[in-house]
Design a protein around this motif. Sequence first.
Motif, PDB file in Angstrom:
ATOM      1  N   TRP A  36       0.866  -1.178   0.000  1.00 14.23           N
ATOM      2  CA  TRP A  36       0.000   0.000   0.000  1.00 14.23           C
ATOM      3  C   TRP A  36       0.903   1.228   0.000  1.00 14.23           C
ATOM      4  CZ3 TRP A  36      -5.138   0.051  -0.755  1.00 14.23           C
ATOM      5  CH2 TRP A  36      -5.881  -1.099  -0.463  1.00 14.23           C
ATOM      6  N   PHE A  37       0.589   2.142  -0.886  1.00 12.09           N
ATOM      7  CA  PHE A  37       1.340   3.384  -1.020  1.00 12.09           C
ATOM      8  C   PHE A  37       0.359   4.547  -1.023  1.00 12.09           C
ATOM      9  CE2 PHE A  37       5.577   1.799  -2.119  1.00 12.09           C
ATOM     10  CZ  PHE A  37       5.281   0.469  -2.345  1.00 12.09           C
ATOM     11  N   ARG A  38       0.885   5.745  -0.817  1.00 11.73           N
ATOM     12  CA  ARG A  38       0.012   6.909  -0.847  1.00 11.73           C
ATOM     13  C   ARG A  38       0.772   8.125  -1.382  1.00 11.73           C
ATOM     14  NH1 ARG A  38      -0.732   8.075   5.674  1.00 11.73           N
ATOM     15  NH2 ARG A  38       1.399   8.841   6.070  1.00 11.73           N
ATOM     16  N   VAL A  39      -0.030   9.085  -1.859  1.00 10.05           N
ATOM     17  CA  VAL A  39       0.547  10.343  -2.333  1.00 10.05           C
ATOM     18  C   VAL A  39      -0.465  11.445  -2.088  1.00 10.05           C
ATOM     19  CG1 VAL A  39      -0.300  10.150  -4.721  1.00 10.05           C
ATOM     20  CG2 VAL A  39       1.808  11.401  -4.250  1.00 10.05           C
ATOM     21  N   ALA A  40       0.029  12.603  -1.729  1.00  5.18           N
ATOM     22  CA  ALA A  40      -0.869  13.748  -1.544  1.00  5.18           C
ATOM     23  C   ALA A  40      -1.654  13.996  -2.832  1.00  5.18           C
ATOM     24  CB  ALA A  40      -0.075  14.988  -1.169  1.00  5.18           C
ATOM     25  N   PRO A  41      -2.918  14.343  -2.720  1.00  6.65           N
ATOM     26  CA  PRO A  41      -3.753  14.492  -3.924  1.00  6.65           C
ATOM     27  C   PRO A  41      -3.173  15.449  -4.960  1.00  6.65           C
ATOM     28  CG  PRO A  41      -5.132  14.491  -1.969  1.00  6.65           C
ATOM     29  CD  PRO A  41      -3.710  14.521  -1.489  1.00  6.65           C
ATOM     30  N   GLU A  42      -2.529  16.517  -4.507  1.00  4.29           N
ATOM     31  CA  GLU A  42      -1.982  17.479  -5.467  1.00  4.29           C
ATOM     32  C   GLU A  42      -0.780  16.920  -6.221  1.00  4.29           C
ATOM     33  OE1 GLU A  42      -2.252  17.865  -2.223  1.00  4.29           O
ATOM     34  OE2 GLU A  42      -0.384  18.616  -1.327  1.00  4.29           O
ATOM     35  N   LYS A  43      -0.249  15.791  -5.776  1.00  5.61           N
ATOM     36  CA  LYS A  43       0.888  15.170  -6.443  1.00  5.61           C
ATOM     37  C   LYS A  43       0.492  13.931  -7.237  1.00  5.61           C
ATOM     38  CE  LYS A  43       4.307  16.722  -3.049  1.00  5.61           C
ATOM     39  NZ  LYS A  43       5.382  16.299  -2.120  1.00  5.61           N
ATOM     40  N   GLU A  44      -0.767  13.782  -7.488  1.00  7.92           N
ATOM     41  CA  GLU A  44      -1.264  12.572  -8.148  1.00  7.92           C
ATOM     42  C   GLU A  44      -0.550  12.300  -9.460  1.00  7.92           C
ATOM     43  OE1 GLU A  44      -5.397  12.748  -9.114  1.00  7.92           O
ATOM     44  OE2 GLU A  44      -5.459  10.727  -9.968  1.00  7.92           O
ATOM     45  N   HIS A  45      -0.225  13.338 -10.205  1.00  4.99           N
ATOM     46  CA  HIS A  45       0.342  13.148 -11.537  1.00  4.99           C
ATOM     47  C   HIS A  45       1.854  13.280 -11.565  1.00  4.99           C
ATOM     48  CE1 HIS A  45      -3.711  12.959 -13.012  1.00  4.99           C
ATOM     49  NE2 HIS A  45      -3.989  14.127 -12.483  1.00  4.99           N
ATOM     50  N   TRP A  46       2.499  13.204 -10.417  1.00  5.47           N
ATOM     51  CA  TRP A  46       3.949  13.382 -10.357  1.00  5.47           C
ATOM     52  C   TRP A  46       4.712  12.098 -10.617  1.00  5.47           C
ATOM     53  CZ3 TRP A  46       6.189  17.384  -6.445  1.00  5.47           C
ATOM     54  CH2 TRP A  46       5.503  18.599  -6.586  1.00  5.47           C
ATOM     55  N   GLY A  47       4.017  10.974 -10.695  1.00  5.87           N
ATOM     56  CA  GLY A  47       4.710   9.719 -10.961  1.00  5.87           C
ATOM     57  C   GLY A  47       4.858   8.854  -9.726  1.00  5.87           C
ATOM     58  N   ASN A  48       5.148   7.581  -9.983  1.00  5.94           N
ATOM     59  CA  ASN A  48       5.214   6.619  -8.887  1.00  5.94           C
ATOM     60  C   ASN A  48       6.282   6.950  -7.851  1.00  5.94           C
ATOM     61  OD1 ASN A  48       3.269   5.342 -10.354  1.00  5.94           O
ATOM     62  ND2 ASN A  48       4.494   3.525 -10.821  1.00  5.94           N
ATOM     63  N   SER A  49       7.342   7.617  -8.272  1.00  7.31           N
ATOM     64  CA  SER A  49       8.453   7.865  -7.357  1.00  7.31           C
ATOM     65  C   SER A  49       8.067   8.778  -6.197  1.00  7.31           C
ATOM     66  CB  SER A  49       9.632   8.479  -8.120  1.00  7.31           C
ATOM     67  OG  SER A  49       9.267   9.728  -8.663  1.00  7.31           O
ATOM     68  N   GLU A  50       6.977   9.534  -6.366  1.00  2.00           N
ATOM     69  CA  GLU A  50       6.550  10.436  -5.307  1.00  2.00           C
ATOM     70  C   GLU A  50       5.698   9.742  -4.251  1.00  2.00           C
ATOM     71  OE1 GLU A  50       8.780  13.370  -6.496  1.00  2.00           O
ATOM     72  OE2 GLU A  50       7.376  13.642  -4.833  1.00  2.00           O
ATOM     73  N   ARG A  51       5.364   8.507  -4.494  1.00  2.00           N
ATOM     74  CA  ARG A  51       4.473   7.791  -3.582  1.00  2.00           C
ATOM     75  C   ARG A  51       5.235   7.316  -2.355  1.00  2.00           C
ATOM     76  NH1 ARG A  51       1.062   4.520  -8.297  1.00  2.00           N
ATOM     77  NH2 ARG A  51       0.241   6.429  -9.256  1.00  2.00           N
ATOM     78  N   GLU A  52       4.579   7.426  -1.221  1.00  4.76           N
ATOM     79  CA  GLU A  52       5.151   6.995   0.051  1.00  4.76           C
ATOM     80  C   GLU A  52       4.697   5.578   0.365  1.00  4.76           C
ATOM     81  OE1 GLU A  52       3.429   9.017   3.334  1.00  4.76           O
ATOM     82  OE2 GLU A  52       4.653   7.985   4.841  1.00  4.76           O
ATOM     83  N   GLY A  53       5.632   4.713   0.655  1.00  3.99           N
ATOM     84  CA  GLY A  53       5.272   3.370   1.081  1.00  3.99           C
ATOM     85  C   GLY A  53       4.642   3.402   2.457  1.00  3.99           C
ATOM     86  N   VAL A  54       3.478   2.799   2.588  1.00  8.73           N
ATOM     87  CA  VAL A  54       2.738   2.795   3.848  1.00  8.73           C
ATOM     88  C   VAL A  54       2.888   1.456   4.557  1.00  8.73           C
ATOM     89  CG1 VAL A  54       0.434   2.938   4.858  1.00  8.73           C
ATOM     90  CG2 VAL A  54       1.085   4.484   3.000  1.00  8.73           C
ATOM     91  N   SER A  55       2.639   0.391   3.808  1.00  4.38           N
ATOM     92  CA  SER A  55       2.721  -0.941   4.378  1.00  4.38           C
ATOM     93  C   SER A  55       2.879  -1.945   3.250  1.00  4.38           C
ATOM     94  CB  SER A  55       1.461  -1.266   5.183  1.00  4.38           C
ATOM     95  OG  SER A  55       1.546  -2.565   5.766  1.00  4.38           O
ATOM     96  N   CYS A  56       3.465  -3.079   3.564  1.00  2.36           N
ATOM     97  CA  CYS A  56       3.567  -4.133   2.560  1.00  2.36           C
ATOM     98  C   CYS A  56       3.642  -5.482   3.264  1.00  2.36           C
ATOM     99  CB  CYS A  56       4.770  -3.937   1.649  1.00  2.36           C
ATOM    100  SG  CYS A  56       6.372  -4.028   2.459  1.00  2.36           S
ATOM    101  N   ALA A  57       3.357  -6.513   2.498  1.00  3.11           N
ATOM    102  CA  ALA A  57       3.447  -7.869   3.022  1.00  3.11           C
ATOM    103  C   ALA A  57       4.101  -8.759   1.983  1.00  3.11           C
ATOM    104  CB  ALA A  57       2.072  -8.404   3.387  1.00  3.11           C
ATOM    105  N   SER A  58       5.011  -9.598   2.429  1.00  2.84           N
ATOM    106  CA  SER A  58       5.621 -10.578   1.535  1.00  2.84           C
ATOM    107  C   SER A  58       4.608 -11.657   1.186  1.00  2.84           C
ATOM    108  CB  SER A  58       6.841 -11.197   2.210  1.00  2.84           C
ATOM    109  OG  SER A  58       6.432 -11.953   3.343  1.00  2.84           O
TER     110      SER A  58
END
Length: 131
Positions: A36-58
């Motif tokens: 799960w990743f997230r990005v501020a709404p105003e940065k929606e179109h900035w690309g995947n690199s701007e997304r913050e990792g929130v949680s993940c599972a192997s």
Amino acid sequence: QLRFVESGGGSVQPGGSLTLSCVIAGISLDDYAIGWFRVAPEKEHWGNSEREGVSCASRDGLVDYSASVQGRFTFSKDNNKNTVYLQMDKLRPRDTALYYCAAEKAPTGWCGLRPSAWGYWGRGILVTVSS
């Protein structure tokens, strides 16, 4: 081909809770790490690199969280339903973001919070935390 269906977003007051769901068709969760990743709404179109990792599972169920959500968010998954969840409690205005589900075919024990490591993405769902 993977298909993502994200749901559960919406508006909530500070301190409230939401649960996001992501159904992933076309794969077996036994073979993929999920994040799960997230990005501020105003940065929606900035690309995947701007997304913050929130949680993940192997693929074998090891879970990681970012420091910003540790203790408030809970990752879970139901392999039989090909569905992953993000339970979000004690929400804060700074949690307002577009939340994305991501998948990557990976060895057991792996998941990571860097967006560049993930190849498959959902379309995102908006969570707004405001009084």
